[in-house]
Design a protein around this motif. Sequence first.
Motif, short mmCIF file in Angstrom:
data_model
loop_
_atom_site.label_atom_id
_atom_site.label_comp_id
_atom_site.label_asym_id
_atom_site.label_seq_id
_atom_site.Cartn_x
_atom_site.Cartn_y
_atom_site.Cartn_z
N THR A 81 -8.83 7.01 -3.54
CA THR A 81 -8.22 8.21 -4.12
C THR A 81 -8.70 9.47 -3.42
O THR A 81 -7.91 10.38 -3.11
CB THR A 81 -8.54 8.30 -5.63
N LYS A 82 -10.01 9.56 -3.15
CA LYS A 82 -10.55 10.73 -2.47
C LYS A 82 -10.04 10.83 -1.03
O LYS A 82 -9.78 11.93 -0.53
CB LYS A 82 -12.08 10.69 -2.50
N LEU A 83 -9.87 9.69 -0.36
CA LEU A 83 -9.34 9.71 1.01
C LEU A 83 -7.90 10.19 1.03
O LEU A 83 -7.50 10.96 1.91
CB LEU A 83 -9.43 8.31 1.63
N ILE A 84 -7.09 9.76 0.05
CA ILE A 84 -5.70 10.20 -0.04
C ILE A 84 -5.64 11.69 -0.37
O ILE A 84 -4.86 12.45 0.21
CB ILE A 84 -4.93 9.39 -1.10
N ASP A 85 -6.49 12.13 -1.32
CA ASP A 85 -6.55 13.53 -1.72
C ASP A 85 -6.96 14.40 -0.53
O ASP A 85 -6.38 15.46 -0.28
CB ASP A 85 -7.56 13.69 -2.86
N ASP A 86 -7.94 13.93 0.24
CA ASP A 86 -8.42 14.67 1.40
C ASP A 86 -7.37 14.71 2.52
O ASP A 86 -7.23 15.72 3.21
CB ASP A 86 -9.71 14.02 1.92
N ALA A 87 -6.62 13.62 2.68
CA ALA A 87 -5.65 13.52 3.78
C ALA A 87 -4.52 14.53 3.66
O ALA A 87 -3.92 14.91 4.67
CB ALA A 87 -5.08 12.10 3.84
N LYS A 88 -4.23 15.01 2.44
CA LYS A 88 -3.13 15.95 2.27
C LYS A 88 -3.54 17.38 2.61
O LYS A 88 -2.71 18.28 2.67
CB LYS A 88 -2.57 15.86 0.85
N ARG A 89 -4.83 17.60 2.86
CA ARG A 89 -5.32 18.93 3.23
C ARG A 89 -4.99 19.24 4.69
O ARG A 89 -4.87 18.33 5.51
CB ARG A 89 -6.84 19.00 3.03
N TYR B 113 0.79 -1.24 0.00
CA TYR B 113 0.00 0.00 0.00
C TYR B 113 0.83 1.29 0.00
O TYR B 113 0.46 2.24 -0.71
CB TYR B 113 -0.99 0.04 1.17
N PRO B 114 1.92 1.41 0.77
CA PRO B 114 2.67 2.67 0.74
C PRO B 114 3.09 3.09 -0.67
O PRO B 114 3.09 4.29 -0.99
CB PRO B 114 3.89 2.37 1.63
N THR B 115 3.41 2.14 -1.55
CA THR B 115 3.78 2.49 -2.92
C THR B 115 2.57 3.02 -3.68
O THR B 115 2.69 3.92 -4.52
CB THR B 115 4.37 1.28 -3.68
N GLU B 116 1.38 2.48 -3.39
CA GLU B 116 0.14 2.97 -4.02
C GLU B 116 -0.17 4.38 -3.55
O GLU B 116 -0.58 5.24 -4.33
CB GLU B 116 -1.02 2.03 -3.68
N PHE B 117 0.05 4.65 -2.27
CA PHE B 117 -0.17 5.98 -1.70
C PHE B 117 0.73 7.01 -2.39
O PHE B 117 0.27 8.07 -2.82
CB PHE B 117 0.13 5.96 -0.19
#
Length: 294
Positions: free
Chosen positions: A127-135, A28-32
Amino acid sequence: MAPFKKEKPLHSIIAGTTAGAIEAFATYPTEFVKTRSQFSGKKERPIAIIRDTLKTKGIVGLYSGCTALVAGNAVKAGVRFVSYDHFKSLLADSEGKVSAARSLLAGLGAGMTEAIFAVTPSETIKTKLIDDAKRPNPQFRGLIHGTASIVRQEGIRGIYRGLFPVMMRQGANSAVRFTTYSTLKQFVQGAARPGQTLPSTITFGIGAIAGLVTVYTTMPLDVVKTRMQSLEARAQYRNSFHCAYRIFTEEGILRFWTGTTPRLTRLVLAGGIVFTVYENVIKLLGGIDSSSES
């Protein structure tokens, strides 16, 4: 090609879901990192993304959206192996043999099937969770809250955003991966170990090569898929073709291969892990069946 052996659907589901869950968590870290690198036009080095995430979010940050992918990957792998097995049985000739071209077609069908029933919802949410997490102030508090929020704000269409590029990517992924794996496996078995079961190390190596070939041939579809599933997609792109056009004209053709390194790492490992775990679980289940029948 050698005659095709059809596995029991239940065995394919159990082996596929087990392999998919293990592979998703392990890689998973590589996918992130791959997903983060594809969001904006700004080029970010994988190591910089990892360093920044660890600094601001800790090790847990590298697993943002992981639950969605593990659950989705387990279902996806189960659907993939069952549907691939089914399509191959339909396409086999009177002697039970499946040519490379028909194997490619079976893989394409399996990829399309998994895209509709498993991949698109889990990938969109991830994808949306990763996008949101960087906020600075993320709005989603995990998988369940994030999924409920997306459905509430955008409806069911919200978790099926990017369906077309996902179908194209998964179809191409499975077609290339299964055909490469099957061809190499039959070549190795025929040349070096006729009639024998391949050891896990060789299975892992063949699966890894299949992952390598898959990455470079399908990377542009993956980039478009990620952009179409981002939080800003509705405001930026009319459809997948418009998204691809904007990437090409505004960022250049090389942008379609952004995130290749982390995705290459993941799919090479994933190819090895998935096929190795699948083959071993199938072998284990076959042994259990044999002992219960005797």
